[in-house]
Design a protein around this motif. Structure first.
Motif, short mmCIF file in Angstrom:
data_model
loop_
_atom_site.label_atom_id
_atom_site.label_comp_id
_atom_site.label_asym_id
_atom_site.label_seq_id
_atom_site.Cartn_x
_atom_site.Cartn_y
_atom_site.Cartn_z
N GLN A 148 7.94 0.00 -8.27
CA GLN A 148 6.01 0.04 -9.19
C GLN A 148 5.72 -1.39 -8.90
O GLN A 148 5.23 -1.44 -8.88
CB GLN A 148 5.89 0.77 -10.00
CG GLN A 148 5.82 2.41 -9.04
CD GLN A 148 5.53 3.81 -10.26
OE1 GLN A 148 3.73 3.00 -9.99
NE2 GLN A 148 5.27 4.55 -10.48
N LYS A 149 6.79 -1.93 -10.49
CA LYS A 149 6.62 -3.30 -11.21
C LYS A 149 6.29 -4.14 -9.47
O LYS A 149 5.90 -5.35 -9.29
CB LYS A 149 7.81 -2.85 -11.80
CG LYS A 149 6.96 -3.30 -13.22
CD LYS A 149 8.38 -4.02 -13.98
CE LYS A 149 8.03 -5.64 -14.32
NZ LYS A 149 8.87 -5.79 -15.21
N LEU A 206 7.54 6.38 -6.49
CA LEU A 206 8.33 4.67 -6.65
C LEU A 206 9.34 5.25 -7.54
O LEU A 206 8.61 5.59 -8.60
CB LEU A 206 7.55 3.50 -6.42
CG LEU A 206 6.77 2.89 -4.64
CD1 LEU A 206 6.68 1.66 -5.35
CD2 LEU A 206 8.29 3.30 -3.90
N SER A 207 10.05 4.45 -8.01
CA SER A 207 10.53 4.33 -9.53
C SER A 207 9.37 3.47 -10.13
O SER A 207 9.07 2.89 -9.39
CB SER A 207 11.63 3.74 -9.92
OG SER A 207 12.50 2.41 -8.94
N ASP A 237 3.01 7.76 -15.58
CA ASP A 237 2.56 6.47 -16.77
C ASP A 237 3.41 5.31 -16.11
O ASP A 237 2.96 4.27 -16.55
CB ASP A 237 3.48 7.99 -17.21
CG ASP A 237 3.29 8.20 -18.65
OD1 ASP A 237 1.97 8.12 -18.63
OD2 ASP A 237 4.26 7.20 -19.35
N ASP A 238 4.75 5.29 -15.33
CA ASP A 238 5.07 4.21 -14.39
C ASP A 238 3.72 3.08 -14.68
O ASP A 238 4.42 1.75 -14.68
CB ASP A 238 6.45 4.61 -14.03
CG ASP A 238 7.03 5.47 -14.52
OD1 ASP A 238 7.57 5.26 -15.97
OD2 ASP A 238 8.37 5.95 -13.60
N THR A 239 2.92 3.84 -13.67
CA THR A 239 1.93 2.66 -13.38
C THR A 239 1.93 2.50 -14.55
O THR A 239 1.15 0.97 -14.04
CB THR A 239 1.02 3.33 -11.99
OG1 THR A 239 2.03 4.84 -11.23
CG2 THR A 239 0.69 2.45 -11.26
N HIS A 270 0.40 -1.29 0.04
CA HIS A 270 0.54 0.22 0.22
C HIS A 270 1.11 2.06 -0.07
O HIS A 270 0.63 2.23 0.75
CB HIS A 270 -0.52 -0.08 0.67
CG HIS A 270 -2.37 0.73 0.88
ND1 HIS A 270 -2.40 2.05 1.19
CD2 HIS A 270 -3.35 0.70 0.96
CE1 HIS A 270 -3.99 2.54 0.84
NE2 HIS A 270 -4.24 1.41 0.13
N PRO A 271 1.56 1.66 -1.04
CA PRO A 271 2.97 2.58 -0.79
C PRO A 271 1.91 3.85 -1.85
O PRO A 271 1.61 3.33 -2.73
CB PRO A 271 3.65 2.33 -1.52
CG PRO A 271 3.58 1.29 -2.72
CD PRO A 271 2.50 0.27 -1.92
#
Ligand SMILES: [Zn+2]
Length: 289
Positions: free
Chosen positions: A178-179, A173-174, A209-211, A167-168
């Motif tokens: 995230q991955k 996160l990078s 966008d990374d998510t 639950h961050p």
């Protein structure tokens, strides 16, 4: 849609990080303590006649037992799935409302986190055959994943989905970080429940966008947000002051400690009352995606 999401996040940002892991960033504010009738449960009669609705096997009398004055209305599976706008390549779509026709008064129930495991809610969900899309966080739900398995298997076609390992706030996160959170929970849930979840919800509704790329690489098909968030007595809306057709509703597996003494079943009864008062039926999210 983008604006609305910012509105949700913006409204909640202040308290979001201060919340414990059990929160989704939409704490039950004191201002939400509006006058609401306390549910008056009446004894069940034991009748178990199935309703005609395809998505409901709720008994005719179950609604009375759980403090409702009329049977819940369930939306049948749609003949055709609505068109969801396609994201760019390698990304998952972000969905906070299902694009149903304007006169199709259907809403969808989602429950997050998994800290509270109220045995009474197990009965309620089974009695009413509530189709719930559950978004579970490993760090709080895994102490008893069996609880959520019971909801999945209670005949309501409820589903278990991904809400990260811990639950961050994913925005901090990078991509790799995230991955780890998303793929890690995909793997945990697949191992425990035998199925890789199709849906993912970022904690606090925070993503970037990374998510969208990480979720896609982890095998998720949609990132699911919400338009209405159930507090203790009433909804907090992303915009306006009423439900709209296709709204995804957020609720939590929360107990009296987080609901100012209200139990999860009392909260759920009020949520269902609010849905009924506005003339909505309950659909199963996965039937539309
Ligand atoms: Zn959450």
């Amino acid at each position: 849609m983008k604006h609305a999401r910012r509105l949700v996040v913006g409204t909640l940002a202040a308290g979001a990080l201060a919340l414990s892991l059990t929160g989704c960033g939409d704490s039950a504010a004191p201002t939400e303590r509006l006058a609401a009738k306390t549910a008056q449960p009446t004894p069940a009669t034991g009748s178990a006649t199935p309703t005609a609705s395809p998505s409901a096997g709720a008994s005719d009398e179950a609604y009375k037992k759980w403090g409702l004055t009329a049977p819940l209305q369930y939306a049948p599976r749609p003949a055709q799935k609505p068109q969801i706008p396609k994201p760019g390549p390698g990304k998952v779509p972000v969905i906070d409302r299902i694009p149903v026709p304007a006169d199709d008064k259907v809403v969808f129930l989602t429950f997050d986190d998994g800290a509270e495991k109220d045995p009474e809610f197990l009965k309620m969900a089974a009695d009413l055959k509530l189709p719930i899309s559950m978004f579970l966080t490993d760090s709080v739900a895994s102490s008893d994943y069996g609880y959520f398995e019971k909801i999945r298997d209670n005949g309501s076609a409820s589903t278990i989905n991904n809400h990260t390992l811990t639950h961050p706030n994913l925005r901090t996160l990078s991509f790799e970080g995230q991955k780890k959170e998303i793929c890690g929970q995909q793997e945990r849930l697949e191992k425990r429940f035998g199925k890789r979840p199709p849906l993912f919800r970022p904690p606090f509704g925070n993503y970037n966008d990374d998510t969208l790329r990480a979720a896609s690489e982890c095998g998720v098909s949609s990132l699911v947000l919400w338009r209405a968030s159930m507090q203790i007595n009433n909804f907090q809306y992303a915009e306006g002051s009423a439900l709209k057709p296709g709204d995804i509703i957020l609720a939590h597996f929360r107990g009296p400690g987080e609901l100012k003494g209200t139990t999860e079943t009392q909260m759920a009864t009020r949520m269902l009352q609010r849905i009924q008062e506005q003339g909505y039926r309950i659909g199963r999210l996965e039937d539309y995606l």
